[in-house]
Design a protein around this motif. Structure first.
Motif, mmCIF file in Angstrom:
data_model
loop_
_atom_site.group_PDB
_atom_site.id
_atom_site.type_symbol
_atom_site.label_atom_id
_atom_site.label_comp_id
_atom_site.label_asym_id
_atom_site.label_seq_id
_atom_site.Cartn_x
_atom_site.Cartn_y
_atom_site.Cartn_z
ATOM 1 N N TYR A 5 0.742 -1.376 -0.511
ATOM 2 C CA TYR A 5 0.404 0.146 -0.476
ATOM 3 C C TYR A 5 0.863 1.418 0.042
ATOM 4 N N LEU A 6 1.770 1.335 1.151
ATOM 5 C CA LEU A 6 2.665 1.976 1.467
ATOM 6 C C LEU A 6 3.920 2.877 -0.820
ATOM 7 N N ALA A 7 3.628 1.549 -0.616
ATOM 8 C CA ALA A 7 4.680 1.632 -2.456
ATOM 9 C C ALA A 7 3.816 2.314 -3.743
ATOM 10 N N CYS A 8 2.209 1.327 -3.083
ATOM 11 C CA CYS A 8 1.509 2.025 -4.506
ATOM 12 C C CYS A 8 1.431 3.646 -4.854
ATOM 13 N N LEU A 9 0.956 4.351 -3.217
ATOM 14 C CA LEU A 9 1.135 5.629 -2.625
ATOM 15 C C LEU A 9 2.070 6.189 -3.277
ATOM 16 N N LEU A 10 3.028 5.925 -2.725
ATOM 17 C CA LEU A 10 4.489 6.437 -3.520
ATOM 18 C C LEU A 10 4.436 6.796 -5.041
ATOM 19 N N GLY A 11 4.294 5.263 -5.372
ATOM 20 C CA GLY A 11 4.192 5.131 -7.311
ATOM 21 C C GLY A 11 2.836 5.985 -7.585
ATOM 22 N N LEU A 18 5.350 14.168 -11.851
ATOM 23 C CA LEU A 18 5.526 14.236 -13.257
ATOM 24 C C LEU A 18 4.686 14.689 -13.970
ATOM 25 N N LEU A 19 2.783 14.817 -13.686
ATOM 26 C CA LEU A 19 2.313 14.840 -14.903
ATOM 27 C C LEU A 19 2.122 17.165 -14.201
ATOM 28 N N ASP A 20 2.164 16.664 -12.819
ATOM 29 C CA ASP A 20 2.486 18.627 -12.538
ATOM 30 C C ASP A 20 3.630 18.813 -12.627
ATOM 31 N N ALA A 21 4.681 17.725 -13.047
ATOM 32 C CA ALA A 21 6.109 18.870 -14.157
ATOM 33 C C ALA A 21 6.082 19.318 -15.137
ATOM 34 N N ARG A 22 5.035 18.272 -16.458
ATOM 35 C CA ARG A 22 5.173 18.349 -17.692
ATOM 36 C C ARG A 22 4.533 19.593 -18.004
ATOM 37 N N PHE A 23 3.198 19.780 -16.878
ATOM 38 C CA PHE A 23 2.338 20.708 -17.099
ATOM 39 C C PHE A 23 2.565 22.288 -16.454
ATOM 40 N N ARG A 24 3.480 22.082 -15.413
ATOM 41 C CA ARG A 24 4.049 22.832 -14.711
ATOM 42 C C ARG A 24 2.595 23.588 -13.784
ATOM 43 N N LEU A 25 1.723 22.414 -13.417
ATOM 44 C CA LEU A 25 0.205 23.032 -12.872
ATOM 45 C C LEU A 25 0.431 23.604 -10.968
ATOM 46 N N PHE A 26 0.943 22.756 -10.246
ATOM 47 C CA PHE A 26 0.935 22.756 -8.352
ATOM 48 C C PHE A 26 2.443 23.316 -8.069
ATOM 49 N N LEU A 88 -1.422 16.522 -2.941
ATOM 50 C CA LEU A 88 -1.497 16.900 -3.894
ATOM 51 C C LEU A 88 -2.540 16.789 -5.411
ATOM 52 N N CYS A 89 -3.115 15.521 -5.595
ATOM 53 C CA CYS A 89 -3.874 14.879 -6.648
ATOM 54 C C CYS A 89 -5.353 16.106 -6.811
ATOM 55 N N THR A 90 -5.185 16.441 -5.499
ATOM 56 C CA THR A 90 -6.638 18.364 -5.535
ATOM 57 C C THR A 90 -5.920 18.844 -6.478
ATOM 58 N N MET A 91 -4.892 19.653 -5.819
ATOM 59 C CA MET A 91 -4.204 20.774 -6.499
ATOM 60 C C MET A 91 -3.737 20.938 -7.538
ATOM 61 N N VAL A 92 -3.660 19.072 -7.558
ATOM 62 C CA VAL A 92 -2.793 19.413 -9.009
ATOM 63 C C VAL A 92 -4.338 19.229 -10.461
ATOM 64 N N ILE A 93 -5.489 18.458 -10.189
ATOM 65 C CA ILE A 93 -6.623 18.307 -10.287
ATOM 66 C C ILE A 93 -7.406 20.496 -10.682
ATOM 67 N N PHE A 94 -6.616 20.341 -8.830
ATOM 68 C CA PHE A 94 -7.669 22.535 -9.265
ATOM 69 C C PHE A 94 -7.262 23.151 -10.410
ATOM 70 N N THR A 95 -5.364 23.811 -10.309
ATOM 71 C CA THR A 95 -4.559 23.908 -10.767
ATOM 72 C C THR A 95 -4.877 23.663 -12.501
ATOM 73 N N GLY A 96 -4.992 22.298 -13.331
ATOM 74 C CA GLY A 96 -5.275 21.908 -14.143
ATOM 75 C C GLY A 96 -6.517 22.202 -14.719
ATOM 76 N N ALA A 97 -7.542 22.297 -14.025
ATOM 77 C CA ALA A 97 -9.209 22.748 -14.011
ATOM 78 C C ALA A 97 -9.311 24.238 -13.859
ATOM 79 N N THR A 98 -8.084 24.602 -14.067
ATOM 80 C CA THR A 98 -8.664 25.841 -13.711
ATOM 81 C C THR A 98 -7.926 26.755 -14.741
#
Length: 120
Positions: A5-11, A18-26, A88-98
């Motif tokens: 579970y911990l490894a899955c969370l970290l992955g 990586l998605l954040d880095a690609r689109f410079r979102l957060f 992290l997930c919430t903020m990447v989705i929020f900034t991407g949607a914005t």
């Protein structure tokens, strides 16, 4: 098997970064502000968890995929990692949607200005 579970969370967190880095979102847009938001969000959610644990609302479930390491009564080590992923997930989705909504509004504004210029 106790770290699955911990490894899955970290992955999943690495993939979100990586998605954040690609689109410079957060974090890749403003790492200081992102760090403050992430820490504040995790602390708030941890406080929420602790209140839930103290009132008996939350209990730790048994799972072979968890490490079994507790940082407090009924609070596994995986919980703050999950909460960081959640923020992290919430903020990447929020900034991407914005960003998408801003682009859409800009295109509509440009189309209106173009139509108004043609109508003169």
């Amino acid at each position: 098997m106790g770290v699955v579970y911990l490894a899955c969370l970290l992955g999943a967190s690495a993939c979100m970064l990586l998605l954040d880095a690609r689109f410079r979102l957060f974090f890749w847009r403003d790492w200081r502000a992102a760090a403050v938001v992430t820490v504040a969000g995790v602390l708030f959610l941890l406080a929420w968890d602790l209140v839930g644990i103290m009132t008996g609302v939350f209990e730790m479930g048994a799972s072979a995929g968890m490490t079994g390491i507790l940082i407090a009564h009924e609070l596994p080590i995986e919980e703050p990692v999950f909460l960081a992923f959640l923020v992290l997930c919430t903020m990447v989705i929020f900034t991407g949607a914005t960003r998408l909504l801003e682009r859409r509004a800009a295109r509509r504004g440009a189309a209106r200005r173009g139509a108004a210029a043609e109508g003169r």
